[in-house]
Design a protein around this motif. Structure first.
Motif, PDB file in Angstrom:
ATOM      1  N   ILE A  14      11.013  -9.836   3.703  1.00 12.24           N
ATOM      2  CA  ILE A  14      11.827  -8.615   3.792  1.00 12.24           C
ATOM      3  C   ILE A  14      11.506  -7.830   5.069  1.00 12.24           C
ATOM      4  CG2 ILE A  14      12.097  -8.424   1.294  1.00 12.24           C
ATOM      5  CD1 ILE A  14       9.919  -6.305   1.263  1.00 12.24           C
ATOM      6  N   GLY A  15      10.869  -8.525   6.029  1.00 11.23           N
ATOM      7  CA  GLY A  15      10.644  -7.921   7.334  1.00 11.23           C
ATOM      8  C   GLY A  15       9.490  -6.941   7.402  1.00 11.23           C
ATOM      9  N   LEU A  16       8.504  -7.077   6.513  1.00 13.28           N
ATOM     10  CA  LEU A  16       7.364  -6.175   6.513  1.00 13.28           C
ATOM     11  C   LEU A  16       6.062  -6.961   6.603  1.00 13.28           C
ATOM     12  CD1 LEU A  16       8.390  -3.689   3.640  1.00 13.28           C
ATOM     13  CD2 LEU A  16       8.590  -3.309   6.110  1.00 13.28           C
ATOM     14  N   SER A  17       5.001  -6.266   6.933  1.00 23.45           N
ATOM     15  CA  SER A  17       3.647  -6.825   6.895  1.00 23.45           C
ATOM     16  C   SER A  17       2.741  -5.777   6.261  1.00 23.45           C
ATOM     17  CB  SER A  17       3.156  -7.169   8.303  1.00 23.45           C
ATOM     18  OG  SER A  17       2.917  -5.975   9.044  1.00 23.45           O
ATOM     19  N   ARG A  18       1.499  -6.123   6.082  1.00 24.32           N
ATOM     20  CA  ARG A  18       0.563  -5.175   5.466  1.00 24.32           C
ATOM     21  C   ARG A  18       0.351  -3.934   6.338  1.00 24.32           C
ATOM     22  NH1 ARG A  18      -3.521  -7.583   1.070  1.00 24.32           N
ATOM     23  NH2 ARG A  18      -2.607  -9.646   0.775  1.00 24.32           N
ATOM     24  N   ASN A  19       0.562  -4.070   7.613  1.00 26.11           N
ATOM     25  CA  ASN A  19       0.437  -2.905   8.494  1.00 26.11           C
ATOM     26  C   ASN A  19       1.519  -1.864   8.241  1.00 26.11           C
ATOM     27  OD1 ASN A  19      -1.805  -3.994   9.801  1.00 26.11           O
ATOM     28  ND2 ASN A  19      -0.533  -5.079  11.302  1.00 26.11           N
ATOM     29  N   ASP A  20       2.609  -2.291   7.580  1.00 31.66           N
ATOM     30  CA  ASP A  20       3.733  -1.381   7.341  1.00 31.66           C
ATOM     31  C   ASP A  20       3.668  -0.696   5.992  1.00 31.66           C
ATOM     32  OD1 ASP A  20       4.995  -2.246   9.776  1.00 31.66           O
ATOM     33  OD2 ASP A  20       5.611  -4.070   8.713  1.00 31.66           O
ATOM     34  N   ILE A  21       2.736  -1.079   5.147  1.00 28.26           N
ATOM     35  CA  ILE A  21       2.759  -0.614   3.764  1.00 28.26           C
ATOM     36  C   ILE A  21       1.445   0.058   3.385  1.00 28.26           C
ATOM     37  CG2 ILE A  21       4.352  -2.474   3.135  1.00 28.26           C
ATOM     38  CD1 ILE A  21       1.966  -3.829   1.720  1.00 28.26           C
ATOM     39  N   TYR A  22       1.474   0.686   2.223  1.00 26.28           N
ATOM     40  CA  TYR A  22       0.288   1.292   1.618  1.00 26.28           C
ATOM     41  C   TYR A  22       0.076   0.581   0.286  1.00 26.28           C
ATOM     42  CZ  TYR A  22      -2.869   5.029   0.008  1.00 26.28           C
ATOM     43  OH  TYR A  22      -3.957   5.763  -0.433  1.00 26.28           O
ATOM     44  N   VAL A  23      -1.120   0.026   0.061  1.00 26.72           N
ATOM     45  CA  VAL A  23      -1.404  -0.764  -1.136  1.00 26.72           C
ATOM     46  C   VAL A  23      -2.467  -0.060  -1.969  1.00 26.72           C
ATOM     47  CG1 VAL A  23      -2.112  -3.000  -2.051  1.00 26.72           C
ATOM     48  CG2 VAL A  23      -0.881  -2.887   0.112  1.00 26.72           C
ATOM     49  N   ALA A  24      -2.203   0.078  -3.251  1.00 23.00           N
ATOM     50  CA  ALA A  24      -3.160   0.710  -4.158  1.00 23.00           C
ATOM     51  C   ALA A  24      -3.068   0.024  -5.515  1.00 23.00           C
ATOM     52  CB  ALA A  24      -2.872   2.207  -4.300  1.00 23.00           C
ATOM     53  N   SER A  25      -4.075   0.256  -6.344  1.00 20.61           N
ATOM     54  CA  SER A  25      -4.074  -0.289  -7.709  1.00 20.61           C
ATOM     55  C   SER A  25      -4.383   0.820  -8.693  1.00 20.61           C
ATOM     56  CB  SER A  25      -5.098  -1.424  -7.842  1.00 20.61           C
ATOM     57  OG  SER A  25      -6.388  -0.986  -7.455  1.00 20.61           O
ATOM     58  N   LEU A  26      -3.871   0.665  -9.903  1.00 17.85           N
ATOM     59  CA  LEU A  26      -4.146   1.645 -10.950  1.00 17.85           C
ATOM     60  C   LEU A  26      -5.646   1.846 -11.122  1.00 17.85           C
ATOM     61  CD1 LEU A  26      -1.675   0.878 -13.884  1.00 17.85           C
ATOM     62  CD2 LEU A  26      -1.929   3.038 -12.674  1.00 17.85           C
ATOM     63  N   PHE A  27      -6.389   0.749 -11.155  1.00 15.49           N
ATOM     64  CA  PHE A  27      -7.838   0.784 -11.290  1.00 15.49           C
ATOM     65  C   PHE A  27      -8.460   0.193 -10.032  1.00 15.49           C
ATOM     66  CE2 PHE A  27      -6.246   0.595 -15.645  1.00 15.49           C
ATOM     67  CZ  PHE A  27      -6.905   1.683 -16.206  1.00 15.49           C
ATOM     68  N   SER A  28      -9.482   0.862  -9.532  1.00 12.99           N
ATOM     69  CA  SER A  28     -10.084   0.435  -8.263  1.00 12.99           C
ATOM     70  C   SER A  28     -11.123  -0.658  -8.427  1.00 12.99           C
ATOM     71  CB  SER A  28     -10.708   1.639  -7.549  1.00 12.99           C
ATOM     72  OG  SER A  28     -11.737   2.205  -8.340  1.00 12.99           O
TER      73      SER A  28
END
Length: 236
Positions: free
Chosen positions: A123-137
């Motif tokens: 979809i034309g994105l990479s990890r540099n373009d996004i913010y990634v998080a999880s409910l539990f760390s």
């Protein structure tokens, strides 16, 4: 002489024993028939006061990592903190780190991570373009969480989203979807939703976690349809 003293002492003690004095006594009289006073139960320790939620993203990350009241403090392993910058085009939310993530120290690692990177690339994105998080760390033993912990994590994630300020959300995994989307929407998880957080509303899409897609390749078609709808929304 010593034998006479010992005999006298023994006779003295025997006399008191016959008189009923078989233990040490004090100068003040004691009412031995008085009921013993009930001992007071130990005072319960007060529950720790919940700490206020931070007001900035950096402070939130530090709070997530160090606050002793977080459920993750009961579990082994170092927490894996969110990755990315505020105001990203897309915020991706998973449920918790996989065992491979805990070993790597980052979310979406190993095979699931490679599939996730391929999904982003499509979809034309990479990890540099996004913010990634999880409910539990971090990951609890057996990957099982209590309902109260899930509620705590969902509540703080609403604050997290308001501080991260993404343009859109991609919610991945059944447990994460059930924590955020209304029950009546569960049949249409691949459609557009509008997620309410502490700071307002953000468009949200829901799809399978890459770990499920690895085991059930037939689900990739539905996941791809969701990503296509996400691209259409991003280009509006």
């Amino acid at each position: 002489m010593q034998e006479d003293m010992a005999a006298a002492a023994s006779a003295y003690l025997a006399w008191w024993d016959r008189a009923g004095v078989d233990c040490a006594t004090g100068e003040q009289p004691v009412n031995w028939l008085r009921p013993a006073a009930a001992s007071a139960p130990p005072a319960a320790l007060p529950d720790p006061a919940p700490s206020a939620k931070p007001a900035t993203l950096d402070a939130f990350k530090a709070w997530l990592a160090d606050d002793p009241a977080q459920p993750e403090r009961r579990w082994p392993g170092a927490p894996i903190l969110p990755q990315g910058e505020a105001k990203s085009r897309l915020m991706v939310i998973t449920d918790m780190p996989d065992p491979a993530d805990m070993e790597a120290g980052s979310l979406l690692a190993d095979r699931a991570g490679r599939l996730f990177d391929a999904m982003l690339s499509a979809i034309g994105l990479s990890r540099n373009d996004i913010y990634v998080a999880s409910l539990f760390s971090s990951r609890p033993p057996g990957g099982m969480v209590e309902a109260t912990d899930l509620n705590t994590a969902a509540d703080r994630m609403r604050t997290h989203i308001s501080l991260a300020m993404p343009d859109r959300l991609l919610i991945m995994g059944d447990r994460t979807i059930r924590a955020f989307l209304p029950v009546q929407d569960s049949a249409g998880v691949d459609s557009l939703h509008f997620f309410n957080h502490d700071g307002g509303i953000v468009p949200a899409f829901a799809t399978f976690h890459p770990r499920l897609l690895l085991g059930q390749p037939a689900a990739k078609a539905e996941s791809w349809r969701t990503l296509q709808r996400l691209v259409e929304e991003m280009h509006k």
